[in-house]
Design a protein around this motif. Structure first.
Motif, PDB file in Angstrom:
ATOM      1  N   ASP A  65       1.486  -0.264   4.448  1.00  0.00           N
ATOM      2  CA  ASP A  65       1.085  -0.983   3.236  1.00  0.00           C
ATOM      3  C   ASP A  65       1.767  -2.346   3.173  1.00  0.00           C
ATOM      4  O   ASP A  65       1.164  -3.341   2.741  1.00  0.00           O
ATOM      5  CB  ASP A  65       1.440  -0.167   1.993  1.00  0.00           C
ATOM      6  N   HIS A  66       3.036  -2.386   3.619  1.00  0.00           N
ATOM      7  CA  HIS A  66       3.753  -3.657   3.666  1.00  0.00           C
ATOM      8  C   HIS A  66       3.047  -4.626   4.610  1.00  0.00           C
ATOM      9  O   HIS A  66       2.873  -5.812   4.290  1.00  0.00           O
ATOM     10  CB  HIS A  66       5.194  -3.410   4.128  1.00  0.00           C
ATOM     11  N   TYR A  67       2.608  -4.140   5.753  1.00  0.00           N
ATOM     12  CA  TYR A  67       1.931  -5.010   6.706  1.00  0.00           C
ATOM     13  C   TYR A  67       0.594  -5.506   6.165  1.00  0.00           C
ATOM     14  O   TYR A  67       0.187  -6.647   6.441  1.00  0.00           O
ATOM     15  CB  TYR A  67       1.731  -4.278   8.037  1.00  0.00           C
ATOM     16  N   VAL A  68      -0.096  -4.693   5.392  1.00  0.00           N
ATOM     17  CA  VAL A  68      -1.336  -5.137   4.753  1.00  0.00           C
ATOM     18  C   VAL A  68      -1.035  -6.286   3.791  1.00  0.00           C
ATOM     19  O   VAL A  68      -1.763  -7.284   3.739  1.00  0.00           O
ATOM     20  CB  VAL A  68      -2.018  -3.966   4.025  1.00  0.00           C
ATOM     21  N   ASP A  69       0.050  -6.158   3.036  1.00  0.00           N
ATOM     22  CA  ASP A  69       0.439  -7.234   2.117  1.00  0.00           C
ATOM     23  C   ASP A  69       0.796  -8.509   2.889  1.00  0.00           C
ATOM     24  O   ASP A  69       0.473  -9.624   2.450  1.00  0.00           O
ATOM     25  CB  ASP A  69       1.630  -6.794   1.266  1.00  0.00           C
ATOM     26  N   VAL A  70       1.468  -8.343   4.035  1.00  0.00           N
ATOM     27  CA  VAL A  70       1.814  -9.498   4.868  1.00  0.00           C
ATOM     28  C   VAL A  70       0.546 -10.226   5.316  1.00  0.00           C
ATOM     29  O   VAL A  70       0.459 -11.461   5.265  1.00  0.00           O
ATOM     30  CB  VAL A  70       2.646  -9.047   6.091  1.00  0.00           C
ATOM     31  N   LEU A  71      -0.440  -9.466   5.760  1.00  0.00           N
ATOM     32  CA  LEU A  71      -1.700 -10.074   6.200  1.00  0.00           C
ATOM     33  C   LEU A  71      -2.408 -10.772   5.044  1.00  0.00           C
ATOM     34  O   LEU A  71      -2.970 -11.857   5.218  1.00  0.00           O
ATOM     35  CB  LEU A  71      -2.609  -9.009   6.809  1.00  0.00           C
ATOM     36  N   ALA A  72      -2.403 -10.146   3.890  1.00  0.00           N
ATOM     37  CA  ALA A  72      -3.052 -10.754   2.731  1.00  0.00           C
ATOM     38  C   ALA A  72      -2.427 -12.104   2.408  1.00  0.00           C
ATOM     39  O   ALA A  72      -3.131 -13.092   2.136  1.00  0.00           O
ATOM     40  CB  ALA A  72      -2.966  -9.812   1.532  1.00  0.00           C
ATOM     41  N   ASP A  73      -1.106 -12.172   2.438  1.00  0.00           N
ATOM     42  CA  ASP A  73      -0.418 -13.440   2.179  1.00  0.00           C
ATOM     43  C   ASP A  73      -0.710 -14.460   3.272  1.00  0.00           C
ATOM     44  O   ASP A  73      -0.886 -15.658   3.000  1.00  0.00           O
ATOM     45  CB  ASP A  73       1.092 -13.211   2.092  1.00  0.00           C
ATOM     46  N   LEU A  74      -0.796 -13.990   4.513  1.00  0.00           N
ATOM     47  CA  LEU A  74      -0.992 -14.888   5.646  1.00  0.00           C
ATOM     48  C   LEU A  74      -2.339 -15.600   5.582  1.00  0.00           C
ATOM     49  O   LEU A  74      -2.434 -16.785   5.903  1.00  0.00           O
ATOM     50  CB  LEU A  74      -0.875 -14.093   6.951  1.00  0.00           C
ATOM     51  N   VAL A  75      -3.377 -14.887   5.188  1.00  0.00           N
ATOM     52  CA  VAL A  75      -4.731 -15.475   5.215  1.00  0.00           C
ATOM     53  C   VAL A  75      -5.188 -15.946   3.849  1.00  0.00           C
ATOM     54  O   VAL A  75      -6.336 -16.367   3.690  1.00  0.00           O
ATOM     55  CB  VAL A  75      -5.749 -14.457   5.786  1.00  0.00           C
TER      56      VAL A  75
END
Length: 283
Positions: A65-75
């Motif tokens: 879930d943390h990695y999903v949040d990271v991707l959301a912030d990235l794009v």
């Protein structure tokens, strides 16, 4: 200087964005043999996920879930949907993001993704070993020896032809074992991820994807065997490719064959009707 929260290397200036996500015990260097060709056509973002490579060691649980949040912030600042290419753990993170934010993802490439055929018993057993025991067992071994040993073992498991690995590629498998603290971080991340993977309906998530998906496996993958591909039902926007002379990291073992599968998939346009249904510009 301290490591950034999330280290991202950008290359290429194409109108479409491709995000590359590495696997467990790896970092963005795993894409060194295919990134230049991708950057000739696309804007490429190579990510070191939190807990790995040059990103800060801080990570949150649930890890995926943390990695999903990271991707959301990235794009978040990228106006058009992006394409995701993930290997192993990075493939699971890509699948989760594509499943939860389909409007932000144009296409997804899932390379040697675990979970389609369940989680191997050895993984589950390893995750149940208390971290205190694994740490205690590793304490008597000097960190440089530990780094070389674990890196060599993982490289042998992850690639089909380790003798072909150059210094840069081998560094991708040892950089996360520079000291005890990094080793402890990897043990903790791995323990959490295995438990999370066991609870995910990976197969159902793949079949429910609302965008073109390419699933790749190295025929000699010892970590997530290619026979898992049999569990993927054929579909109009879903394709499976097995790369003969490759292991768990086909982008390293067989970069030309990897690109032969990935580039036409990324270049292929989305049909106008489907583009309109998702609010995308026709291609």
């Amino acid at each position: 200087m301290p490591d950034p929260p999330v280290y991202v290397r950008e290359s290429g200036t194409g109108p479409r964005t491709v995000v590359l996500l590495h696997g467990f015990s790896d970092h963005g260097g795993t894409w060194c043999r295919v990134e230049p060709a991708l950057a000739e056509r696309y804007r490429v973002l190579v990510v070191d996920l939190p807990g790995f490579g040059r990103s800060a060691g801080h990570w949150n649980a649930p890890v995926l879930d943390h990695y999903v949040d990271v991707l959301a912030d990235l794009v978040a600042d990228t106006p058009e949907p992006v394409s995701l290419i993930g290997n192993s753990l990075g493939a699971v993170a890509s699948l989760m993001f594509a499943s939860t934010a389909p409007g932000r993802v144009e296409k997804v490439v899932l390379a040697d993704m675990p979970g389609l055929a369940g989680i191997p018993r050895s993984w589950v057993g390893g995750a149940r070993v208390p971290l205190g025991i694994t740490r205690a067992l590793s304490r008597p071994v000097p960190a440089p020896v530990m780094r070389r040993t674990i890196g060599a073992l993982y490289a042998r498991a992850a690639v089909h032809q380790p003798r072909h690995m150059n210094r840069a590629v081998r560094a991708a498998f040892t950089a996360n074992f520079a000291d005890r603290w990094q080793i402890d971080t990897l043990l903790a991340v791995g323990s959490n991820v295995i438990g999370e993977l066991a609870r995910l309906p990976i197969r159902e998530m793949v079949h429910a994807l609302d965008m073109p998906a390419l699933l790749l496996w190295g025929a000699h993958d010892r970590i997530t065997p290619a026979q898992a591909a049999r569990r993927v039902a054929p579909g109009l926007h879903r394709r499976v490719v097995i790369i003969p002379e490759a292991g768990h990291c086909p982008q390293l073992d067989a970069p030309s064959e990897f690109l032969d599968a990935v580039l036409p998939f990324l270049d292929r346009g989305i049909d106008p009707q489907r583009a309109r249904s998702r609010g995308l510009p026709p291609q």
